[in-house]
Every structure is written in structure tokens, then in C-alpha cells.
Design an enzyme around this catalytic site. Sequence first.
Site, PDB file in Angstrom:
ATOM      1  N   CYS A 103      34.688  39.951  43.998  1.00  0.00           N
ATOM      2  CA  CYS A 103      35.994  39.682  43.288  1.00  0.00           C
ATOM      3  C   CYS A 103      36.816  41.127  43.713  1.00  0.00           C
ATOM      4  O   CYS A 103      38.176  40.687  43.824  1.00  0.00           O
ATOM      5  CB  CYS A 103      35.948  39.941  41.975  1.00  0.00           C
ATOM      6  SG  CYS A 103      35.054  41.246  41.281  1.00  0.00           S
ATOM      7  N   HIS A 176      35.280  42.930  36.410  1.00  0.00           N
ATOM      8  CA  HIS A 176      36.012  41.844  37.493  1.00  0.00           C
ATOM      9  C   HIS A 176      37.117  42.213  37.766  1.00  0.00           C
ATOM     10  O   HIS A 176      38.024  42.720  36.931  1.00  0.00           O
ATOM     11  CB  HIS A 176      35.759  40.527  36.732  1.00  0.00           C
ATOM     12  CG  HIS A 176      36.214  39.399  37.760  1.00  0.00           C
ATOM     13  ND1 HIS A 176      35.519  39.067  38.727  1.00  0.00           N
ATOM     14  CD2 HIS A 176      37.593  38.632  37.530  1.00  0.00           C
ATOM     15  CE1 HIS A 176      36.323  37.924  39.240  1.00  0.00           C
ATOM     16  NE2 HIS A 176      37.571  37.810  38.461  1.00  0.00           N
TER      17      HIS A 176
END
Length: 244
Positions: A103, A176
Amino acid sequence: MSTEAANTSAPSQKGGPWIPLESNPEVFTAWAEKVGVAKTHAHFEDVYGLDAEPVKALLLIYPITTDVEKRRKEDDEKLKKEGVAPDVDTSVIWIQQKISNACGTIGLLHALLNSNLTTTPKSALATFREQAIPLSPSDRADLLAKTTLFAEVHQEAATSAQSSSAVPTNLDTDLHFTCFIQAPSPKTPGEKRILEMDGRRAGPIDRGVSKDFLKDVAKVVQDKYLSMATSLNFGIVALCGTAA
């Protein structure tokens, strides 16, 4: 600020999850240079307030919680049912995430590919952009997996001396990255929209009109993420630079 870091003894990225990147503007700037962005044209810096220099894109790192996941799934179901919102510029480059822990790199690509920055001709980033434009988001993910330089640069950035904290060797992380960009509205001439670009989503998410990009994204982060937070493990890094 160091929120997602790497362990230099972690296993190889080949055939498995990548090493998580830490949220570190120096690491991001070095990453961008290696793939073809001149440091004189772009750099990253931590965001501590609403008075940063002109911002091209923003990277948010946040903890994945039950409430955040519930809202993500609701957003994705709506997007799958209704399709991409009419205010979303279809020329933006959105990449689906298929590689675990990638990510950070995908967030960096979303920021750099959609910010009209000068890149070195025939560099990894320039080549990837050219090849990715006609592809579907899924095929762009496959292209990323095949472009070994990005995996190598990601690994180098994750294990650099600037990455000072360690993560477990099993590479599990509950943090994330997502990216926010500003794009013109294809529906309303002269209007700009905030788009959230997250490879785990079903597509780009329209987050509303953008009149003051940094302040408007700060409100989105407050409403969509901080309001449900159970920890303070957040960080925002800005891409600042000169347009091509």
C-alpha cells in the site's frame, strides 16, 4: 514521523508480502528520485498543520479497525452498485492492490502519477505511466508486480537506515496507506474534486469539492478516519512540488 517501519532481517519480498514502508518523507523523496522524479521538482514532507507549502497530493497512514473496515465495505458496495461517481475524472490512474503490504508503494504511485510532475524520460515511473494508462486497474496491478524495479526500490526504502523502527518478521501490520489527490470535475467546469485513491477499494472515491485542498482533506480525514479512531497511530505526508 515513523509509524510503519521495516525489519532488515525480514524475508524476501519475492513470492510473498512486501515489507511495510514507514511513513517517512525522506524515505518517500528518495523513493521518488529512484523511480524518475527530480528532487528539484518534488519532495515529501510531514504535515503538522494547515500551512504547508502548495500540496500536490497527501498520503495518510492509519490503523485498520473494525469500524473503518465496515465503512470501507459499505463504500465499496455502493461503488460496485452505482459505479464511479460522475464527478470522478476518468483520466486518473488508479491501481488495484494485489500485493500484500504494497500500500505504501501504491500510495506513492497514486500521488506521483496523478500530480502532473516532471519525470525523467524513459525512467521507471515514466515507462510505467505510459504502459498503465490503457490498462484496467487489475492489469495495472499485474504490471506493478512484473516491474521488478518497484519491488527493489520498495525493499530498499523499507530497509534503509532512515527506517529506524522494526516490525515483526511475519510482516503482519494493521496500518494502511491511502492517498488523496485533487482532480478536475468532468461534470462541472472549473470545479476540482478530492479523490481518495486506495488500491484496496473498488475504485477512486469522490470525497467532495476541493477549494482548499489541504484543509478539505483534513476535514475528510477527521470525518472518515479520526472520528472512529481508537489509537493515535496516524500520519499525513504531503507531496509538494512544481507542476510540469
